[in-house]
Design a protein around this motif. Structure first.
Motif, PDB file in Angstrom:
ATOM      1  N   MET A  65     -40.604 -20.579  10.063  1.00 47.54           N
ATOM      2  CA  MET A  65     -39.132 -20.162  10.613  1.00 47.54           C
ATOM      3  C   MET A  65     -39.505 -19.279  11.978  1.00 47.54           C
ATOM      4  O   MET A  65     -38.740 -19.249  12.640  1.00 47.54           O
ATOM      5  CB  MET A  65     -38.447 -19.537   9.420  1.00 47.54           C
ATOM      6  N   ASP A  66     -40.749 -18.542  11.829  1.00 47.51           N
ATOM      7  CA  ASP A  66     -40.988 -17.718  12.959  1.00 47.51           C
ATOM      8  C   ASP A  66     -42.203 -17.529  13.037  1.00 47.51           C
ATOM      9  O   ASP A  66     -43.156 -17.301  12.329  1.00 47.51           O
ATOM     10  CB  ASP A  66     -40.141 -16.421  12.473  1.00 47.51           C
ATOM     11  N   THR A  67     -42.655 -17.021  14.269  1.00 45.02           N
ATOM     12  CA  THR A  67     -44.117 -16.365  14.820  1.00 45.02           C
ATOM     13  C   THR A  67     -43.923 -15.269  15.583  1.00 45.02           C
ATOM     14  O   THR A  67     -42.941 -14.964  16.433  1.00 45.02           O
ATOM     15  CB  THR A  67     -44.745 -17.564  15.586  1.00 45.02           C
ATOM     16  N   VAL A  68     -44.919 -14.158  15.369  1.00 50.53           N
ATOM     17  CA  VAL A  68     -44.788 -13.235  16.238  1.00 50.53           C
ATOM     18  C   VAL A  68     -46.546 -13.072  16.462  1.00 50.53           C
ATOM     19  O   VAL A  68     -47.316 -13.592  15.847  1.00 50.53           O
ATOM     20  CB  VAL A  68     -44.456 -11.933  15.723  1.00 50.53           C
ATOM     21  N   ALA A  69     -46.966 -12.479  17.927  1.00 51.58           N
ATOM     22  CA  ALA A  69     -48.228 -12.400  18.207  1.00 51.58           C
ATOM     23  C   ALA A  69     -48.642 -10.794  18.449  1.00 51.58           C
ATOM     24  O   ALA A  69     -47.750 -10.358  19.110  1.00 51.58           O
ATOM     25  CB  ALA A  69     -48.643 -13.308  19.372  1.00 51.58           C
ATOM     26  N   ASP A  70     -49.705 -10.411  18.297  1.00 51.06           N
ATOM     27  CA  ASP A  70     -50.186  -9.068  18.926  1.00 51.06           C
ATOM     28  C   ASP A  70     -51.465  -9.172  19.359  1.00 51.06           C
ATOM     29  O   ASP A  70     -52.511  -9.379  18.645  1.00 51.06           O
ATOM     30  CB  ASP A  70     -50.002  -8.261  17.680  1.00 51.06           C
ATOM     31  N   ARG A  71     -51.725  -9.030  20.579  1.00 47.98           N
ATOM     32  CA  ARG A  71     -52.926  -9.442  21.218  1.00 47.98           C
ATOM     33  C   ARG A  71     -53.443 -10.716  20.801  1.00 47.98           C
ATOM     34  O   ARG A  71     -52.725 -11.914  21.091  1.00 47.98           O
ATOM     35  CB  ARG A  71     -53.916  -8.284  20.823  1.00 47.98           C
ATOM     36  N   SER A  72     -54.488 -10.808  19.837  1.00 46.85           N
ATOM     37  CA  SER A  72     -55.159 -12.105  19.532  1.00 46.85           C
ATOM     38  C   SER A  72     -54.826 -12.390  18.289  1.00 46.85           C
ATOM     39  O   SER A  72     -55.443 -13.314  17.759  1.00 46.85           O
ATOM     40  CB  SER A  72     -56.820 -11.877  19.703  1.00 46.85           C
ATOM     41  N   GLN A  73     -53.826 -11.770  17.694  1.00 44.36           N
ATOM     42  CA  GLN A  73     -53.495 -12.038  16.309  1.00 44.36           C
ATOM     43  C   GLN A  73     -52.265 -12.630  16.380  1.00 44.36           C
ATOM     44  O   GLN A  73     -51.189 -12.395  16.838  1.00 44.36           O
ATOM     45  CB  GLN A  73     -53.430 -10.788  15.607  1.00 44.36           C
ATOM     46  N   VAL A  74     -51.874 -13.790  15.311  1.00 44.37           N
ATOM     47  CA  VAL A  74     -50.693 -14.463  15.298  1.00 44.37           C
ATOM     48  C   VAL A  74     -50.232 -14.635  13.896  1.00 44.37           C
ATOM     49  O   VAL A  74     -51.035 -14.656  12.860  1.00 44.37           O
ATOM     50  CB  VAL A  74     -51.094 -15.885  15.871  1.00 44.37           C
ATOM     51  N   TYR A  75     -49.038 -14.118  13.588  1.00 42.64           N
ATOM     52  CA  TYR A  75     -48.429 -14.244  12.210  1.00 42.64           C
ATOM     53  C   TYR A  75     -47.413 -15.221  12.144  1.00 42.64           C
ATOM     54  O   TYR A  75     -46.451 -15.313  13.285  1.00 42.64           O
ATOM     55  CB  TYR A  75     -47.821 -12.843  11.781  1.00 42.64           C
TER      56      TYR A  75
END
Length: 324
Positions: A65-75
């Motif tokens: 349903m959704d994604t977010v990214a923080d520098r080189s990390q993806v959730y």
């Protein structure tokens, strides 16, 4: 919402939240914004990487349903599997991680069906703050949960209802640069704003220990600052907030500011209505089943549609440049 990764050797890297989740697509893709002279599939973008397939294994997805990214990390968050997965973008996968495809490493996952801390019931929206903390909304549990980037539970708030700090099928969640949290309270047709403090400042209300209700705006309707099932939200670096509505098939733009700039209208204290666009349909600038909205570092707005199975890109300019 969009979360930016570090600058690349090309120009900059863009991670579009939920843009590729149309009809529960079970793959993740990263798109590069490229500069002049770089040969790409079109004038602006080059395909970079994808991973995933249908399933419940590590690196597979079931109802993403959704994604977010923080520098080189993806959730990622999955509504059917009720879990969060975390990936690392790295040429060589560190010890303790597992390579999914070249350059993508599975790190960890958490969540299962339930109502306890760290459990989910139709997990829906993802948000991330500047400290790398993760926020998850749940449709059936009518709450927001907050975790550290490794999945460690921090706090939760929300119950079913229409009071301050309550939710009816919350959709998306976003965090601004001051770490205020905004929740699209979909079936209550409003946006709620929260901040973290203990004790809560004057003018706010404690929801649970450390979480303060700040304000809300919206009632059911089609006027400026009203909503018809607001589903997705995004915040850019200039603290503009964009809301996508299922019912009205439109985008509304608000400025988060203590004093409303000329040409905007105060909706509630600290929130100014700027503009809106969109009607139901299949033409350019029309929408059918708005699913996600994202903003890049240049202020371009991207809207994904389930019904039209497409993504539209918009920019703000007056007059509009040639070719737009």
């Amino acid at each position: 919402m969009i979360d930016l990764l570090p600058n690349s050797s090309i120009v900059s890297t863009l991670y579009l939240k939920r843009i590729l989740s149309l009809s529960f697509v079970v793959m993740i893709a990263i798109i590069f914004i490229v500069g002049p002279g770089v040969q790409t599939a079109n004038a602006n973008y080059a395909f970079f990487k994808k991973w995933g397939g249908f399933g419940t294994g590590d690196g597979q997805f079931n109802g993403i349903m959704d994604t977010v990214a923080d520098r080189s990390q993806v959730y990622t968050v999955e509504i059917s599997s009720n879990r969060i997965q975390k990936f690392l973008l790295a040429n060589s996968c560190p010890t303790g991680t597992t390579q999914v495809v070249a350059g993508v490493c599975f790190v960890t996952k958490w969540g299962q069906l339930g109502s306890g801390n760290g459990q989910f019931n139709q997990s829906k929206g993802l948000g991330i703050d500047r400290s790398g903390n993760i926020y998850v909304t749940e449709i059936n549990n009518n709450r927001v949960q907050m975790f550290k980037g490794d999945g460690t539970f921090i706090r939760t708030w929300g119950t079913q209802g229409s009071g301050n700090g309550q939710f009816q099928s919350p959709g998306d969640v976003a965090v601004d640069s001051r770490e205020n949290v905004y929740v699209a309270d979909t079936r209550n047709h409003r946006i709620q704003k929260f901040q973290f403090a203990n004790p809560c400042p004057t003018g706010t209300t404690q929801v649970v220990a450390g979480v303060c209700f700040v304000t809300k705006w919206g009632t059911q309707g089609t006027g400026d600052g009203q909503f018809q099932t607001p589903h997705t939200i995004a915040i850019d670096r200039q603290r503009n907030l964009y809301v996508g509505e299922w019912g009205s098939e439109r985008i509304q733009k608000f400025k988060l500011a203590d004093s409303c700039p000329t040409g905007t209208t105060q909706v509630v204290a600290g929130v100014c209505f700027v503009t809106k666009w969109g009607t139901p349909g299949t033409g350019d600038g029309q929408f059918k089943g708005i699913l996600g909205v994202a903003v890049d570092r240049d202020g371009n707005v991207y809207v994904s549609e389930r019904g039209n199975t497409r993504v539209q890109k918009f920019q703000f300019a007056n007059p509009c440049p040639t070719g737009t």
